[in-house]
Write a protein that holds these residues in place. Structure first.
Motif, short mmCIF file in Angstrom:
data_model
loop_
_atom_site.label_atom_id
_atom_site.label_comp_id
_atom_site.label_asym_id
_atom_site.label_seq_id
_atom_site.Cartn_x
_atom_site.Cartn_y
_atom_site.Cartn_z
N ALA A 1 0.84 -1.05 -0.16
CA ALA A 1 -0.02 0.14 -0.04
C ALA A 1 0.84 1.20 -0.07
CB ALA A 1 -0.90 -0.04 1.31
N VAL A 2 0.49 2.19 -0.81
CA VAL A 2 1.40 3.44 -0.99
C VAL A 2 0.45 4.55 -0.46
CG1 VAL A 2 2.46 4.93 -2.80
CG2 VAL A 2 2.79 2.47 -2.87
N ASN A 3 0.97 5.38 0.14
CA ASN A 3 0.10 6.60 0.40
C ASN A 3 0.16 7.70 -0.47
OD1 ASN A 3 -0.96 8.89 1.75
ND2 ASN A 3 0.31 8.79 3.53
N ASP A 4 -0.96 7.76 -1.41
CA ASP A 4 -0.96 8.41 -2.54
C ASP A 4 -1.02 10.06 -2.28
OD1 ASP A 4 -0.45 8.06 -4.99
OD2 ASP A 4 -2.37 7.97 -5.88
N SER B 1 -5.69 6.75 -1.06
CA SER B 1 -5.82 7.85 -0.25
C SER B 1 -5.46 7.96 1.33
CB SER B 1 -7.31 8.71 -0.36
OG SER B 1 -8.27 7.63 0.57
N ARG B 2 -5.17 9.00 1.85
CA ARG B 2 -4.77 8.88 3.18
C ARG B 2 -5.69 8.27 4.09
NH1 ARG B 2 -0.70 11.50 6.45
NH2 ARG B 2 -0.96 10.25 8.40
N ASP C 1 -8.08 6.07 3.32
CA ASP C 1 -7.82 4.52 3.00
C ASP C 1 -6.47 3.82 3.48
OD1 ASP C 1 -10.57 4.52 1.80
OD2 ASP C 1 -9.90 4.58 -0.12
N PHE C 2 -5.64 4.70 3.19
CA PHE C 2 -4.19 4.03 3.85
C PHE C 2 -4.23 3.75 5.35
CE2 PHE C 2 0.13 4.91 5.39
CZ PHE C 2 0.85 3.99 4.47
N ASP C 3 -4.76 4.94 5.86
CA ASP C 3 -4.82 4.79 7.52
C ASP C 3 -5.72 3.67 7.80
OD1 ASP C 3 -3.03 6.79 7.58
OD2 ASP C 3 -4.43 8.28 8.20
N ALA C 4 -6.69 3.38 7.03
CA ALA C 4 -7.77 2.47 7.62
C ALA C 4 -7.13 1.08 7.27
CB ALA C 4 -9.06 2.62 6.73
N LEU C 5 -6.50 0.83 6.09
CA LEU C 5 -5.70 -0.47 5.85
C LEU C 5 -4.73 -0.78 6.66
CD1 LEU C 5 -6.23 -3.00 4.09
CD2 LEU C 5 -4.90 -1.98 2.47
N THR D 1 4.52 6.36 4.81
CA THR D 1 4.57 6.01 3.17
C THR D 1 3.99 4.71 2.65
OG1 THR D 1 6.93 5.22 3.42
CG2 THR D 1 6.66 7.54 3.19
N ALA D 2 4.42 3.74 3.33
CA ALA D 2 3.92 2.33 2.68
C ALA D 2 3.92 1.21 3.77
CB ALA D 2 5.08 2.02 1.73
#
Length: 217
Positions: free
Chosen positions: A131-134, A179-180, A182-186, A209-210
């Motif tokens: 996962a990449v924090n876009d 997205s930030r 979704d990144f935080d949730a996942l 970041t990832a």
């Protein structure tokens, strides 16, 4: 994708060389996957090398550098024992850790900053995904270094579940730009450490970041 002039000269850094063919480029996600795999392929070729232990005890420093096809071929001639990571059209090769201040001239003159590859509308999917924090809007080179951090940390710091089967399957790596929110949730389902950047280039110190997550069937 850290600038070496900001490093302690004695610090070890793992160079990863990404082949960039301007005439027929890979997608960004193919590049991110290839670089991530190259980092661990280099480690798995010689895990007993004591430089890996010293390197891992410092800051996991990586330097993702780009090379045109001609220069990439020269790198492979210089390091003939290093295996190439291929994902789609992307090729990358990882080297063992080397002192930041004394990289071989051929490697040192390859560019670090400004590495970009075209984005693709297709999702590069696998069981093991990064996962990449876009929201950080990282360059291809910066994102590649962060993905490589995440995959290496997962390989060496996780409980090892599923790794052997993954390696036997030639270690495919998917990429997800999130997205930030979704990144935080996942990240609650991360299978390895969530990488925080030191802030030497492009983004603020401490930015997440990832990370690796496993896609359940």
């Amino acid at each position: 994708m850290d600038e070496l002039h900001e490093r302690d000269p004695g610090e070890l850094v793992q160079p990863i060389i990404l082949r960039i063919d301007k005439e027929d480029p890979s997608t960004e996600d193919e590049g991110l996957s290839a670089v991530s795999r190259a980092a661990i392929i280099a480690y798995l070729q010689d895990p007993q090398n004591p430089d890996w232990q010293q390197w891992a005890s410092q800051a996991f420093a990586k330097s993702v550098r780009r090379a045109n096809p001609k220069m990439f071929a020269k790198v492979l001639e210089m390091f003939p024992d290093q295996m190439v990571s291929e994902v789609g059209k992307a090729q990358a090769v990882g080297l063992p850790p080397l002192p930041a201040a004394s990289l071989p001239k051929l490697i040192a003159k390859l560019q670090v900053s400004g590495t970009e590859l075209p984005k693709s509308g297709e999702v590069l999917n696998a069981t093991v995904n990064i996962a990449v924090n876009d929201s950080l809007k990282m360059s291809t080179g910066k994102a590649a270094a962060q993905c490589a951090h995440a995959l290496f940390a997962w390989l060496t710091e996780s409980d090892g579940q599923g790794i052997e089967a993954w390696l036997k399957d030639h270690a495919p790596v998917g990429i997800r730009h999130l997205s930030r929110e979704d990144f935080d949730a996942l990240s609650q389902r991360a299978s390895g450490p969530v990488i925080q950047d030191a802030g030497r280039t492009e983004i603020e110190p401490g930015s997440t970041t990832a990370f690796v997550f496993i896609q359940q069937n």
